[in-house]
Design a protein around this motif. Structure first.
Motif, mmCIF file in Angstrom:
data_model
loop_
_atom_site.group_PDB
_atom_site.id
_atom_site.type_symbol
_atom_site.label_atom_id
_atom_site.label_comp_id
_atom_site.label_asym_id
_atom_site.label_seq_id
_atom_site.Cartn_x
_atom_site.Cartn_y
_atom_site.Cartn_z
ATOM 1 N N SER A 1 35.523 39.662 29.209
ATOM 2 C CA SER A 1 34.189 40.431 29.600
ATOM 3 C C SER A 1 33.945 39.746 30.934
ATOM 4 N N PRO A 2 34.401 40.341 32.220
ATOM 5 C CA PRO A 2 33.968 39.774 33.381
ATOM 6 C C PRO A 2 32.391 39.763 33.766
ATOM 7 N N GLU A 3 31.885 40.719 33.150
ATOM 8 C CA GLU A 3 30.162 41.056 33.253
ATOM 9 C C GLU A 3 29.631 39.988 32.585
ATOM 10 N N THR A 4 30.075 39.434 31.542
ATOM 11 C CA THR A 4 29.288 38.330 30.774
ATOM 12 C C THR A 4 29.542 37.179 31.671
ATOM 13 N N VAL A 5 30.637 36.864 32.257
ATOM 14 C CA VAL A 5 31.038 35.555 33.108
ATOM 15 C C VAL A 5 30.349 35.639 34.327
ATOM 16 N N ALA A 6 30.101 36.699 34.882
ATOM 17 C CA ALA A 6 29.421 36.920 36.300
ATOM 18 C C ALA A 6 27.718 36.924 35.709
ATOM 19 N N ASP A 7 27.360 37.264 34.746
ATOM 20 C CA ASP A 7 26.043 36.968 34.184
ATOM 21 C C ASP A 7 25.519 35.622 34.084
ATOM 22 N N TYR A 8 26.665 34.811 33.551
ATOM 23 C CA TYR A 8 26.396 33.541 33.264
ATOM 24 C C TYR A 8 26.263 32.718 34.346
ATOM 25 N N PHE A 9 27.043 33.187 35.549
ATOM 26 C CA PHE A 9 27.003 32.184 36.732
ATOM 27 C C PHE A 9 25.660 32.924 37.673
ATOM 28 N N MET A 10 25.330 33.969 37.599
ATOM 29 C CA MET A 10 24.536 34.625 38.524
ATOM 30 C C MET A 10 23.585 34.039 39.194
ATOM 31 N N GLU A 11 22.552 33.564 38.143
ATOM 32 C CA GLU A 11 21.323 32.902 38.633
ATOM 33 C C GLU A 11 21.398 31.460 39.284
ATOM 34 N N GLU A 12 22.457 31.012 38.983
ATOM 35 C CA GLU A 12 22.899 29.774 39.423
ATOM 36 C C GLU A 12 23.527 29.622 40.807
ATOM 37 N N VAL A 13 24.177 30.557 41.144
ATOM 38 C CA VAL A 13 25.023 30.580 42.437
ATOM 39 C C VAL A 13 24.457 31.681 43.391
ATOM 40 N N ARG A 14 23.670 32.826 43.086
ATOM 41 C CA ARG A 14 23.600 33.791 43.809
ATOM 42 C C ARG A 14 22.435 33.452 45.191
ATOM 43 N N TYR A 15 21.764 32.455 44.970
ATOM 44 C CA TYR A 15 20.998 32.010 46.086
ATOM 45 C C TYR A 15 21.652 30.749 46.973
ATOM 46 N N LEU A 16 22.732 30.233 46.615
ATOM 47 C CA LEU A 16 23.285 29.277 47.402
ATOM 48 C C LEU A 16 23.699 29.689 48.607
ATOM 49 N N GLU A 17 23.601 28.392 49.816
ATOM 50 C CA GLU A 17 23.754 28.970 51.154
ATOM 51 C C GLU A 17 25.071 28.423 51.282
ATOM 52 N N LYS A 18 25.811 27.966 50.576
ATOM 53 C CA LYS A 18 27.275 27.535 50.803
ATOM 54 C C LYS A 18 28.038 28.071 49.620
ATOM 55 N N GLU A 19 29.273 28.365 49.854
ATOM 56 C CA GLU A 19 30.404 28.767 48.893
ATOM 57 C C GLU A 19 30.583 27.596 48.141
ATOM 58 N N ARG A 20 30.779 27.990 46.753
ATOM 59 C CA ARG A 20 31.215 26.870 45.809
ATOM 60 C C ARG A 20 32.121 27.685 45.015
ATOM 61 N N VAL A 21 33.346 27.046 44.605
ATOM 62 C CA VAL A 21 34.534 27.619 43.632
ATOM 63 C C VAL A 21 34.497 26.825 42.266
ATOM 64 N N TYR A 22 34.204 27.814 41.192
ATOM 65 C CA TYR A 22 34.016 27.098 40.083
ATOM 66 C C TYR A 22 35.507 27.648 39.354
ATOM 67 N N ALA A 23 35.955 26.573 38.257
ATOM 68 C CA ALA A 23 37.146 27.178 37.482
ATOM 69 C C ALA A 23 36.490 26.954 35.887
#
Length: 231
Positions: free
Chosen positions: A111-133
């Protein structure tokens, strides 16, 4: 409410008493924040201070604006010292962690939507790009997550060797990549696609499938799997 102190307010209008009697849902954002702050200053009541905090950012207003504030900015607001500033930062971090924790309980790799929801609030306001695995086992369970890289506002830096080193260490069967676009637009760049295809090819050679690559924007996301970029 011009310099009206909490102790001078009617009992039913005092934030704590109002919460006890009517429930938290009946309080305004400023009243809820006032309970966290506890006190104002000589010139402003705690509710006025809370209203100032919620509306001080030139662009981002209200509760969402708290995600865009740094401690040194908050302490420039009259009536907000280091302690109150730290209380606000702690409040926003708790909110992000609660959101991630709720999503993590139902996280599934299909479920891409569930994964996106999991990260959304954590990264949506960041000023730099981060890559998670996210590392996934053969039973499609999440084994581990790791921050692979952090880049500038325009690009992230990711070493595929480091990625697969961590995947082998976790004994992962597959990988899901997640990274944010500080611009808020999750549209993959040409470089995003090139790097992702390279990682997919390397993973196939090592027997570790790249299941998906999800780019997070501001409240929106793109899935490479859904777009057919990945096999």
């Amino acid at each position: 409410m011009n310099n009206l102190r909490i102790k001078d307010m009617a009992t039913n209008e005092k934030p704590i008493e109002k919460l006890v009697k009517f429930g938290a849902e009946k309080l305004s954002d400023a009243e809820l924040l006032a309970i966290i702050l506890r006190s104002g200053s000589r010139k402003m009541s705690v509710i006025e201070t809370a209203q100032r905090i919620l509306n001080d950012h030139p662009i981002h207003k209200g509760l969402q604006g708290l995600n865009h504030r740094h401690l040194n900015e908050l302490t420039k607001i009259p009536g907000v010292g280091t302690v109150k500033g730290c209380q606000i930062i702690a409040l926003t971090e708790i909110s992000r962690r609660m959101s991630s924790e709720i999503c993590e309980q139902k996280l599934t790799v299909d479920s891409p939507e569930t994964v996106a929801d999991y990260f959304m609030e954590e990264v949506r306001y960041l000023e730099k790009e981060r890559v998670y695995a996210l590392f996934v086992d053969s039973a499609n369970c999440i084994i581990h997550r790791v921050l692979i890289s952090e880049g500038s506002i325009n690009r992230s830096l990711m070493d595929p060797r480091e990625l697969f080193k961590e995947a082998l260490k976790a004994n992962a069967a597959s990988i899901i990549l997640v990274h944010n676009h500080p611009s808020g637009n999750p549209e993959p760049s040409d470089l995003d696609i090139i790097v992702t295809k390279k990682i997919e090819e390397l993973g196939n050679n090592l027997g570790i499938k790249l299941h998906d690559h999800i780019i997070i924007g501001n409240g929106v996301y793109e899935s490479f799997l859904n777009r057919g970029i990945l096999q």
